[in-house]
Design a protein around this motif. Structure first.
Motif, PDB file in Angstrom:
ATOM      1  N   ASP A  51      14.101 -22.629   1.914  1.00  0.00           N
ATOM      2  CA  ASP A  51      13.925 -22.392   3.348  1.00  0.00           C
ATOM      3  C   ASP A  51      13.145 -21.122   3.665  1.00  0.00           C
ATOM      4  O   ASP A  51      12.616 -20.975   4.753  1.00  0.00           O
ATOM      5  N   ASP A  52      13.088 -20.188   2.717  1.00  0.00           N
ATOM      6  CA  ASP A  52      12.405 -18.919   2.966  1.00  0.00           C
ATOM      7  C   ASP A  52      10.895 -19.023   2.788  1.00  0.00           C
ATOM      8  O   ASP A  52      10.194 -18.036   2.929  1.00  0.00           O
ATOM      9  N   PHE A  53      10.383 -20.187   2.483  1.00  0.00           N
ATOM     10  CA  PHE A  53       8.959 -20.346   2.185  1.00  0.00           C
ATOM     11  C   PHE A  53       8.064 -19.970   3.363  1.00  0.00           C
ATOM     12  O   PHE A  53       6.987 -19.433   3.179  1.00  0.00           O
ATOM     13  N   GLU A  54       8.506 -20.195   4.572  1.00  0.00           N
ATOM     14  CA  GLU A  54       7.673 -19.958   5.753  1.00  0.00           C
ATOM     15  C   GLU A  54       7.212 -18.506   5.863  1.00  0.00           C
ATOM     16  O   GLU A  54       6.164 -18.220   6.400  1.00  0.00           O
ATOM     17  N   ASP A  55       8.011 -17.565   5.365  1.00  0.00           N
ATOM     18  CA  ASP A  55       7.695 -16.148   5.505  1.00  0.00           C
ATOM     19  C   ASP A  55       6.956 -15.570   4.301  1.00  0.00           C
ATOM     20  O   ASP A  55       6.745 -14.375   4.231  1.00  0.00           O
ATOM     21  N   ARG A  56       6.562 -16.387   3.359  1.00  0.00           N
ATOM     22  CA  ARG A  56       5.949 -15.902   2.123  1.00  0.00           C
ATOM     23  C   ARG A  56       4.431 -16.037   2.162  1.00  0.00           C
ATOM     24  O   ARG A  56       3.891 -16.965   2.748  1.00  0.00           O
ATOM     25  N   VAL A  57       3.764 -15.076   1.499  1.00  0.00           N
ATOM     26  CA  VAL A  57       2.322 -15.149   1.289  1.00  0.00           C
ATOM     27  C   VAL A  57       2.058 -14.801  -0.169  1.00  0.00           C
ATOM     28  O   VAL A  57       2.874 -14.163  -0.826  1.00  0.00           O
ATOM     29  N   LEU A  58       0.905 -15.222  -0.670  1.00  0.00           N
ATOM     30  CA  LEU A  58       0.525 -14.926  -2.045  1.00  0.00           C
ATOM     31  C   LEU A  58      -0.598 -13.903  -2.036  1.00  0.00           C
ATOM     32  O   LEU A  58      -1.627 -14.104  -1.378  1.00  0.00           O
ATOM     33  N   ILE A  59      -0.369 -12.791  -2.723  1.00  0.00           N
ATOM     34  CA  ILE A  59      -1.362 -11.727  -2.826  1.00  0.00           C
ATOM     35  C   ILE A  59      -1.632 -11.469  -4.301  1.00  0.00           C
ATOM     36  O   ILE A  59      -0.705 -11.344  -5.096  1.00  0.00           O
ATOM     37  N   VAL A  60      -2.902 -11.372  -4.646  1.00  0.00           N
ATOM     38  CA  VAL A  60      -3.308 -11.070  -6.019  1.00  0.00           C
ATOM     39  C   VAL A  60      -3.704  -9.598  -6.070  1.00  0.00           C
ATOM     40  O   VAL A  60      -4.485  -9.129  -5.243  1.00  0.00           O
ATOM     41  N   THR A  61      -3.142  -8.869  -7.028  1.00  0.00           N
ATOM     42  CA  THR A  61      -3.476  -7.459  -7.217  1.00  0.00           C
ATOM     43  C   THR A  61      -3.403  -7.145  -8.704  1.00  0.00           C
ATOM     44  O   THR A  61      -3.064  -8.009  -9.510  1.00  0.00           O
ATOM     45  N   VAL A  62      -3.694  -5.915  -9.067  1.00  0.00           N
ATOM     46  CA  VAL A  62      -3.632  -5.520 -10.473  1.00  0.00           C
ATOM     47  C   VAL A  62      -2.184  -5.338 -10.899  1.00  0.00           C
ATOM     48  O   VAL A  62      -1.334  -4.910 -10.107  1.00  0.00           O
TER      49      VAL A  62
ATOM     50  N   TYR B 274       4.320  11.025  -4.928  1.00  0.00           N
ATOM     51  CA  TYR B 274       5.638  11.280  -5.510  1.00  0.00           C
ATOM     52  C   TYR B 274       6.406  12.235  -4.607  1.00  0.00           C
ATOM     53  O   TYR B 274       5.876  13.274  -4.198  1.00  0.00           O
ATOM     54  N   ARG B 275       7.647  11.870  -4.285  1.00  0.00           N
ATOM     55  CA  ARG B 275       8.471  12.743  -3.450  1.00  0.00           C
ATOM     56  C   ARG B 275       9.944  12.419  -3.654  1.00  0.00           C
ATOM     57  O   ARG B 275      10.336  11.250  -3.580  1.00  0.00           O
ATOM     58  N   SER B 276      10.709  13.426  -3.910  1.00  0.00           N
ATOM     59  CA  SER B 276      12.176  13.312  -4.008  1.00  0.00           C
ATOM     60  C   SER B 276      12.639  12.203  -4.941  1.00  0.00           C
ATOM     61  O   SER B 276      13.516  11.416  -4.587  1.00  0.00           O
ATOM     62  N   GLY B 277      12.041  12.132  -6.124  1.00  0.00           N
ATOM     63  CA  GLY B 277      12.484  11.139  -7.109  1.00  0.00           C
ATOM     64  C   GLY B 277      12.020   9.723  -6.850  1.00  0.00           C
ATOM     65  O   GLY B 277      12.530   8.776  -7.439  1.00  0.00           O
ATOM     66  N   GLU B 278      11.046   9.565  -5.976  1.00  0.00           N
ATOM     67  CA  GLU B 278      10.536   8.230  -5.659  1.00  0.00           C
ATOM     68  C   GLU B 278       9.009   8.261  -5.713  1.00  0.00           C
ATOM     69  O   GLU B 278       8.380   9.177  -5.197  1.00  0.00           O
ATOM     70  N   THR B 279       8.437   7.260  -6.365  1.00  0.00           N
ATOM     71  CA  THR B 279       6.989   7.164  -6.483  1.00  0.00           C
ATOM     72  C   THR B 279       6.488   5.956  -5.704  1.00  0.00           C
ATOM     73  O   THR B 279       7.102   4.890  -5.736  1.00  0.00           O
ATOM     74  N   THR B 280       5.361   6.137  -5.032  1.00  0.00           N
ATOM     75  CA  THR B 280       4.679   5.039  -4.349  1.00  0.00           C
ATOM     76  C   THR B 280       3.314   4.884  -4.997  1.00  0.00           C
ATOM     77  O   THR B 280       2.564   5.841  -5.097  1.00  0.00           O
ATOM     78  N   LEU B 281       3.016   3.679  -5.466  1.00  0.00           N
ATOM     79  CA  LEU B 281       1.721   3.360  -6.056  1.00  0.00           C
ATOM     80  C   LEU B 281       0.991   2.406  -5.124  1.00  0.00           C
ATOM     81  O   LEU B 281       1.619   1.583  -4.452  1.00  0.00           O
ATOM     82  N   SER B 282      -0.339   2.492  -5.088  1.00  0.00           N
ATOM     83  CA  SER B 282      -1.096   1.582  -4.233  1.00  0.00           C
ATOM     84  C   SER B 282      -2.340   1.086  -4.939  1.00  0.00           C
ATOM     85  O   SER B 282      -2.856   1.728  -5.854  1.00  0.00           O
ATOM     86  N   ALA B 283      -2.802  -0.084  -4.504  1.00  0.00           N
ATOM     87  CA  ALA B 283      -3.995  -0.718  -5.071  1.00  0.00           C
ATOM     88  C   ALA B 283      -4.529  -1.728  -4.058  1.00  0.00           C
ATOM     89  O   ALA B 283      -3.844  -2.099  -3.107  1.00  0.00           O
ATOM     90  N   SER B 284      -5.734  -2.164  -4.286  1.00  0.00           N
ATOM     91  CA  SER B 284      -6.316  -3.215  -3.446  1.00  0.00           C
ATOM     92  C   SER B 284      -5.719  -4.560  -3.828  1.00  0.00           C
ATOM     93  O   SER B 284      -5.273  -4.755  -4.956  1.00  0.00           O
ATOM     94  N   GLY B 285      -5.743  -5.468  -2.889  1.00  0.00           N
ATOM     95  CA  GLY B 285      -5.253  -6.809  -3.149  1.00  0.00           C
ATOM     96  C   GLY B 285      -6.082  -7.830  -2.390  1.00  0.00           C
ATOM     97  O   GLY B 285      -6.920  -7.486  -1.557  1.00  0.00           O
ATOM     98  N   PHE B 286      -5.820  -9.098  -2.689  1.00  0.00           N
ATOM     99  CA  PHE B 286      -6.529 -10.214  -2.076  1.00  0.00           C
ATOM    100  C   PHE B 286      -5.499 -11.212  -1.585  1.00  0.00           C
ATOM    101  O   PHE B 286      -4.679 -11.695  -2.366  1.00  0.00           O
ATOM    102  N   LEU B 287      -5.505 -11.491  -0.296  1.00  0.00           N
ATOM    103  CA  LEU B 287      -4.605 -12.471   0.298  1.00  0.00           C
ATOM    104  C   LEU B 287      -5.149 -13.863   0.014  1.00  0.00           C
ATOM    105  O   LEU B 287      -6.270 -14.193   0.413  1.00  0.00           O
ATOM    106  N   VAL B 288      -4.381 -14.655  -0.702  1.00  0.00           N
ATOM    107  CA  VAL B 288      -4.806 -16.015  -1.045  1.00  0.00           C
ATOM    108  C   VAL B 288      -4.480 -16.932   0.134  1.00  0.00           C
ATOM    109  O   VAL B 288      -3.319 -17.020   0.546  1.00  0.00           O
TER     110      VAL B 288
END
Length: 105
Positions: free
Chosen positions: A67-78, A37-51
């Motif tokens: 058209d934007d599909f080429e740059d997308r990936v699917l990640i599973v996280t909590v 947490y810093r200056s009114g902004e929070t960063t949360l993190s967790a593990s994920g799995f790249l499908v």
């Protein structure tokens, strides 16, 4: 395949997910173990799995992202890493996993 080969292969799909957003009062971080947490902004993190893309339905993804599909990936996280930043309207429609798959509240 022995355990070391499995672990080495699995490392190719392990990711860390970081979500950053506004949190003026520092309330979103209180129930989350990994946060910053810093200056009114929070960063949360967790593990994920790249499908791997071989497990994704590319036809559905192309319809959703066109058209934007080429740059997308699917990640599973909590969900707990994303949920604090959802609007109240979106929180009410979070899918719940039941005995027979997903159901909605």
């Amino acid at each position: 395949m022995d355990h070391s080969e499995i672990f080495n292969f699995a490392r190719n799909f392990a990711v860390m997910v970081r979500v950053r957003g506004p949190d003026p009062k520092g309330m979103k971080m209180r129930t989350h173990a990994f946060h910053h947490y810093r200056s009114g902004e929070t960063t949360l993190s967790a593990s994920g799995f790249l499908v791997p893309d071989t497990l994704c339905d590319t036809q559905v993804a192309k319809r959703l992202y066109s058209d934007d599909f080429e740059d997308r990936v699917l990640i599973v996280t909590v969900a707990s890493v994303v949920e604090p930043f959802l609007s109240p309207q979106h929180r009410e429609n979070i899918p719940q996993v039941g005995a027979h798959g997903f159901s909605y509240r």
